[in-house]
Every structure is written in C-alpha cells, then in structure tokens.
Design a protein around this motif. Sequence first.
Motif, PDB file in Angstrom:
ATOM      1  N   ALA A 135     -51.675  13.069 -13.630  1.00 41.81           N
ATOM      2  CA  ALA A 135     -51.249  12.561 -15.118  1.00 41.81           C
ATOM      3  C   ALA A 135     -51.453  13.980 -16.091  1.00 41.81           C
ATOM      4  O   ALA A 135     -50.577  14.211 -16.563  1.00 41.81           O
ATOM      5  N   ALA A 136     -52.739  14.211 -15.907  1.00 40.09           N
ATOM      6  CA  ALA A 136     -53.110  15.592 -16.927  1.00 40.09           C
ATOM      7  C   ALA A 136     -52.459  16.749 -16.463  1.00 40.09           C
ATOM      8  O   ALA A 136     -52.169  17.176 -17.478  1.00 40.09           O
ATOM      9  N   LEU A 137     -52.425  17.037 -15.292  1.00 43.76           N
ATOM     10  CA  LEU A 137     -52.122  18.321 -14.931  1.00 43.76           C
ATOM     11  C   LEU A 137     -50.352  18.382 -15.040  1.00 43.76           C
ATOM     12  O   LEU A 137     -49.766  19.462 -15.327  1.00 43.76           O
ATOM     13  N   ALA A 138     -50.001  17.556 -14.802  1.00 42.15           N
ATOM     14  CA  ALA A 138     -48.221  17.441 -14.937  1.00 42.15           C
ATOM     15  C   ALA A 138     -47.672  17.319 -16.423  1.00 42.15           C
ATOM     16  O   ALA A 138     -46.513  17.469 -16.429  1.00 42.15           O
TER      17      ALA A 138
ATOM     18  N   GLU B 294     -43.640  18.842 -11.949  1.00 45.93           N
ATOM     19  CA  GLU B 294     -43.692  18.093 -10.527  1.00 45.93           C
ATOM     20  C   GLU B 294     -42.901  18.794  -9.565  1.00 45.93           C
ATOM     21  O   GLU B 294     -41.809  18.950  -9.544  1.00 45.93           O
ATOM     22  N   LEU B 295     -43.944  19.255  -8.281  1.00 46.02           N
ATOM     23  CA  LEU B 295     -43.139  19.880  -7.241  1.00 46.02           C
ATOM     24  C   LEU B 295     -43.129  18.884  -6.198  1.00 46.02           C
ATOM     25  O   LEU B 295     -41.924  19.092  -5.540  1.00 46.02           O
ATOM     26  N   MET B 296     -44.059  17.955  -6.089  1.00 49.51           N
ATOM     27  CA  MET B 296     -43.962  16.976  -5.220  1.00 49.51           C
ATOM     28  C   MET B 296     -44.744  15.484  -5.847  1.00 49.51           C
ATOM     29  O   MET B 296     -45.962  15.784  -5.938  1.00 49.51           O
ATOM     30  N   PRO B 297     -43.999  14.833  -6.274  1.00 50.38           N
ATOM     31  CA  PRO B 297     -44.516  13.508  -6.861  1.00 50.38           C
ATOM     32  C   PRO B 297     -45.643  12.910  -6.038  1.00 50.38           C
ATOM     33  O   PRO B 297     -45.624  12.948  -5.025  1.00 50.38           O
ATOM     34  N   LEU B 298     -46.727  12.160  -6.886  1.00 48.95           N
ATOM     35  CA  LEU B 298     -47.530  11.442  -5.944  1.00 48.95           C
ATOM     36  C   LEU B 298     -46.927  10.570  -4.988  1.00 48.95           C
ATOM     37  O   LEU B 298     -45.917   9.901  -5.379  1.00 48.95           O
ATOM     38  N   GLY B 299     -47.352  10.810  -3.675  1.00 48.49           N
ATOM     39  CA  GLY B 299     -46.854   9.775  -2.837  1.00 48.49           C
ATOM     40  C   GLY B 299     -47.532   9.935  -1.385  1.00 48.49           C
ATOM     41  O   GLY B 299     -48.692  10.647  -1.282  1.00 48.49           O
ATOM     42  N   SER B 300     -46.924   8.999  -0.382  1.00 45.64           N
ATOM     43  CA  SER B 300     -47.453   9.089   0.993  1.00 45.64           C
ATOM     44  C   SER B 300     -46.490   9.959   1.661  1.00 45.64           C
ATOM     45  O   SER B 300     -45.372   9.792   2.034  1.00 45.64           O
TER      46      SER B 300
ATOM     47  N   ARG C 114     -49.103  23.194 -17.459  1.00 49.78           N
ATOM     48  CA  ARG C 114     -48.356  23.684 -18.490  1.00 49.78           C
ATOM     49  C   ARG C 114     -48.681  25.257 -18.590  1.00 49.78           C
ATOM     50  O   ARG C 114     -48.210  26.062 -19.219  1.00 49.78           O
ATOM     51  N   PHE C 115     -49.742  25.644 -17.963  1.00 47.63           N
ATOM     52  CA  PHE C 115     -49.900  27.407 -17.994  1.00 47.63           C
ATOM     53  C   PHE C 115     -49.296  27.893 -16.568  1.00 47.63           C
ATOM     54  O   PHE C 115     -49.517  29.171 -16.785  1.00 47.63           O
ATOM     55  N   GLY C 116     -48.761  27.241 -15.758  1.00 47.05           N
ATOM     56  CA  GLY C 116     -48.172  27.772 -14.678  1.00 47.05           C
ATOM     57  C   GLY C 116     -48.833  27.666 -13.096  1.00 47.05           C
ATOM     58  O   GLY C 116     -48.428  28.233 -12.420  1.00 47.05           O
ATOM     59  N   VAL C 117     -50.156  27.505 -13.415  1.00 44.95           N
ATOM     60  CA  VAL C 117     -50.932  27.134 -12.326  1.00 44.95           C
ATOM     61  C   VAL C 117     -50.609  26.039 -11.393  1.00 44.95           C
ATOM     62  O   VAL C 117     -50.471  24.986 -11.973  1.00 44.95           O
ATOM     63  N   SER C 118     -50.629  26.289 -10.166  1.00 39.85           N
ATOM     64  CA  SER C 118     -50.170  25.249  -9.386  1.00 39.85           C
ATOM     65  C   SER C 118     -51.588  24.631  -8.543  1.00 39.85           C
ATOM     66  O   SER C 118     -52.502  25.403  -8.411  1.00 39.85           O
TER      67      SER C 118
ATOM     68  N   PHE D  70     -59.261  23.353 -20.834  1.00 42.75           N
ATOM     69  CA  PHE D  70     -58.459  22.015 -20.408  1.00 42.75           C
ATOM     70  C   PHE D  70     -59.143  21.877 -18.965  1.00 42.75           C
ATOM     71  O   PHE D  70     -59.341  20.569 -18.496  1.00 42.75           O
ATOM     72  N   TYR D  71     -59.152  22.880 -17.995  1.00 41.82           N
ATOM     73  CA  TYR D  71     -59.719  22.619 -16.483  1.00 41.82           C
ATOM     74  C   TYR D  71     -60.965  22.155 -16.544  1.00 41.82           C
ATOM     75  O   TYR D  71     -61.576  21.226 -15.910  1.00 41.82           O
TER      76      TYR D  71
END
Length: 136
Positions: free
Chosen positions: A98-101, A106-112, A125-129, A25-26
């Motif tokens: 999108a792919a990783l989420a 989601e810990l912090m959604p995409l934003g400014s 999905r594997f738990g890697v941050s 996946f990576y």
Amino acid sequence: MAGTTPQKITTFLMFEGKAEEAMTFYLSLFDDAEVVDITRYGADGPGTEGTVQHATFSLAGQRYMCIDSALKHDFTFTPAMSLFVQCDDEAEIDRLYAALAEEGSELMPLGSYGFSARFGWVNDRFGVSWQLNLPA
C-alpha cells in the motif's frame, strides 16, 4: 557495524532532486532502518544547495547509497532491476504494498501467482521498483 565485514556490493540509487525524500520514505517503511552517512551539496555546487551529494542508509541490515545527480540524464530507474523484499506476514506485505504503490504504479497486484503465498510488484512514486514476497 564496527567489527563486521563491510558490504562488498551496494545498491546505488541516483535521483534528480528527490534522494532525501525517497530515503526518508524508505526509512519509514522498515523498523531496522537508519541513515548511516549523508553529505549535501553546498553553495558552491555542483548540485543544488542542500540536496544529497552522497548518502548511505540501511534498511533491514542491507546498505544502500543514493545521490541527487547534478546532471540531467536521459534515463531513470527500470523494473528490470528491483528491490526484492521477503515479508514476514500478511500485515507486512499489505502495509508495504500500500505504501509503495501510493502515487506509484502497480506492475503485478498483490495476489497468489503459484510461486509463493502472496506476491506483488510496484514502482514507487520515485520510480524505484519493488517486488514484495510472502513465502509459502
């Protein structure tokens, strides 16, 4: 990497049966990505036959190692340790986020958030941050 200095410190990811799936996946997420070396458990174990005894892979010139632990552990990945990606443009940060989420969290959604043009933080999905950053 013949003729270059080997990487002294390498991020090491321990999975329990999903190392190859995660690594594949990576690799799909980055253009400059390859499996450098992979060894699988055989019929003699100690891990499940065919799972990753040890693998080295490269993403965007950075090497990583991963294994499928033959033992069950009472711990897993934590967001206190994450992979930080400097994205080149909006399209890249959107695609990676999108792919990783997907099937992750989601810990912090995409934003400014004031410190960059765009930023997002996810556990895959594997738990890697992963922290994804688009510099200002």
